[in-house]
Design a protein around this motif. Structure first.
Motif, short mmCIF file in Angstrom:
data_model
loop_
_atom_site.label_atom_id
_atom_site.label_comp_id
_atom_site.label_asym_id
_atom_site.label_seq_id
_atom_site.Cartn_x
_atom_site.Cartn_y
_atom_site.Cartn_z
N THR A 1 0.84 -1.20 0.00
CA THR A 1 0.00 0.00 0.00
C THR A 1 0.87 1.26 0.00
N ILE A 2 1.92 1.27 0.84
CA ILE A 2 2.82 2.42 0.88
C ILE A 2 3.52 2.59 -0.47
N GLU A 3 3.90 1.46 -1.07
CA GLU A 3 4.55 1.50 -2.38
C GLU A 3 3.69 2.21 -3.42
N VAL A 4 2.41 1.84 -3.50
CA VAL A 4 1.57 2.48 -4.53
C VAL A 4 1.21 3.92 -4.15
N LEU A 5 1.09 4.20 -2.84
CA LEU A 5 0.81 5.59 -2.44
C LEU A 5 1.99 6.49 -2.83
N LYS A 6 3.20 5.95 -2.73
CA LYS A 6 4.39 6.70 -3.18
C LYS A 6 4.32 6.94 -4.67
N LEU A 7 3.95 5.89 -5.41
CA LEU A 7 3.89 5.98 -6.87
C LEU A 7 2.93 7.10 -7.32
N VAL A 8 1.80 7.24 -6.64
CA VAL A 8 0.83 8.27 -7.06
C VAL A 8 1.04 9.58 -6.29
N GLY A 9 2.08 9.64 -5.45
CA GLY A 9 2.42 10.89 -4.76
C GLY A 9 1.47 11.24 -3.63
N LEU A 10 1.03 10.26 -2.87
CA LEU A 10 0.05 10.53 -1.80
C LEU A 10 0.50 10.01 -0.44
N GLU A 11 1.81 9.82 -0.28
CA GLU A 11 2.30 9.30 1.00
C GLU A 11 1.90 10.20 2.16
N GLU A 12 2.00 11.52 1.92
CA GLU A 12 1.71 12.47 3.01
C GLU A 12 0.24 12.49 3.39
N GLN A 13 -0.63 12.16 2.45
CA GLN A 13 -2.07 12.21 2.72
C GLN A 13 -2.62 10.87 3.20
N ARG A 14 -1.74 9.95 3.56
CA ARG A 14 -2.20 8.59 3.84
C ARG A 14 -3.25 8.52 4.93
N ASN A 15 -3.22 9.46 5.88
CA ASN A 15 -4.20 9.42 6.98
C ASN A 15 -5.39 10.35 6.77
N ASN A 16 -5.46 11.00 5.61
CA ASN A 16 -6.62 11.87 5.33
C ASN A 16 -7.84 11.03 4.96
N PHE A 17 -9.01 11.53 5.30
CA PHE A 17 -10.25 10.93 4.84
C PHE A 17 -10.61 11.57 3.49
N PRO A 18 -11.43 10.88 2.68
CA PRO A 18 -11.75 11.42 1.35
C PRO A 18 -12.23 12.88 1.38
N ARG A 19 -13.00 13.27 2.40
CA ARG A 19 -13.49 14.67 2.44
C ARG A 19 -12.35 15.66 2.64
N GLN A 20 -11.18 15.17 3.03
CA GLN A 20 -10.04 16.06 3.25
C GLN A 20 -9.08 16.05 2.06
#
Ligand SMILES: Nc1ncnc2c1ncn2[C@@H]1O[C@H](COP(=O)(O)OP(=O)(O)OP(=O)(O)O)[C@@H](O)[C@H]1O
Ligand SMILES: [Mg+2]
Length: 224
Positions: free
Chosen positions: A117-136
């Protein structure tokens, strides 16, 4: 390899797909374009086994997708990553959880799920937002979360229907770049859109639909 042959589908008297045929090789990037109502979404639904046809066939690897038995649908969908215009994220789960969820339901172990999961979040550039909810999330971030979710189980193919439809031009360009990068890693990408500017900057193979028929199929093409 995708082999679409003579697909025909009507709603009532209206032919929405009218003898659609094409072949797509593994690793290609194909934009499917055409005016509103041309049949793009209907075609995508057939390709993901969501819609049956009146005539014709879709062969993807060993699956007869246009006539898929219900028992085979889940198995087939695991080979495909699907992205829609409305992100379809689970509102009460974080970015990380939305992406990890796809692996949890497939029964992977916690350690693998965390790493992948971390690997693909890095790929799409969303590591920092990993704990955000969709509304955020911004629209672009929400759509990149949906792409991460589609990619997490390492599908052979990504099928996206109007994935930039809710994005501003800058975010739409960024998303197209991301899809191109994913394609460079070897994943086949099928991208349905009526966004002429975007398809023209992608400049890959373009299949044009007009009232249910294929009226163009060109490599390295723009969309005018
Ligand atoms: N469930 C349905 N029942 C009846 N008609 C339908 C149904 N789904 C789609 N259609 C019709 O089929 C045609 C093709 O629709 P489709 O959604 O495939 O077009 P599209 O190319 O994706 O358009 P858009 O760019 O607006 O998304 C349209 O004329 C639409 O009204
Ligand atoms: Mg559509």
């Amino acid at each position: 390899m995708i082999e679409v042959e003579n697909l025909t589908k009507s709603y009532g008297k209206k032919k929405v797909l009218d003898g659609v045929s094409f072949k797509i090789k593994g690793g290609e990037f194909v934009s499917i374009v055409g005016a509103s109502g041309a049949g793009k979404t209907t075609l995508i639904h057939v390709l993901i086994g969501k819609e049956v046809v009146d005539h014709g066939s879709v062969k993807i690897d060993n699956y007869d997708v246009a006539n898929l038995k219900p028992s085979k649908v889940q198995e087939y969908r695991r080979k495909v990553g699907i992205v829609f215009q409305d992100y379809k994220l689970l509102p009460q789960k974080t970015v990380f959880e939305n992406v990890a969820f796809a692996l949890e339901v497939a029964g992977y172990g916690q350690k693998f799920i965390e790493k992948r999961t971390i690997e693909v979040l890095k790929l799409v550039g969303l590591e920092e937002q990993r704990n955000n909810f969709p509304r955020q999330l911004s629209g672009g971030e929400a759509q990149r979360t949906a792409i991460a979710r589609a990619l997490v189980h390492d599908p052979e193919m990504i099928i996206a229907d109007e994935p930039t439809g809710n994005l501003d031009p800058a975010n739409a360009q960024a998303l197209a770049k991301l899809l191109l990068r994913i394609n460079q890693y070897g994943t086949t990408v099928i991208f349905a859109s009526h966004n002429q500017d975007l398809v023209s900057t992608i400049k890959k193979r373009v299949i044009t639909l007009d009232r249910g028929r294929v009226t163009g199929d060109k490599m390295n093409a723009t969309y005018k």
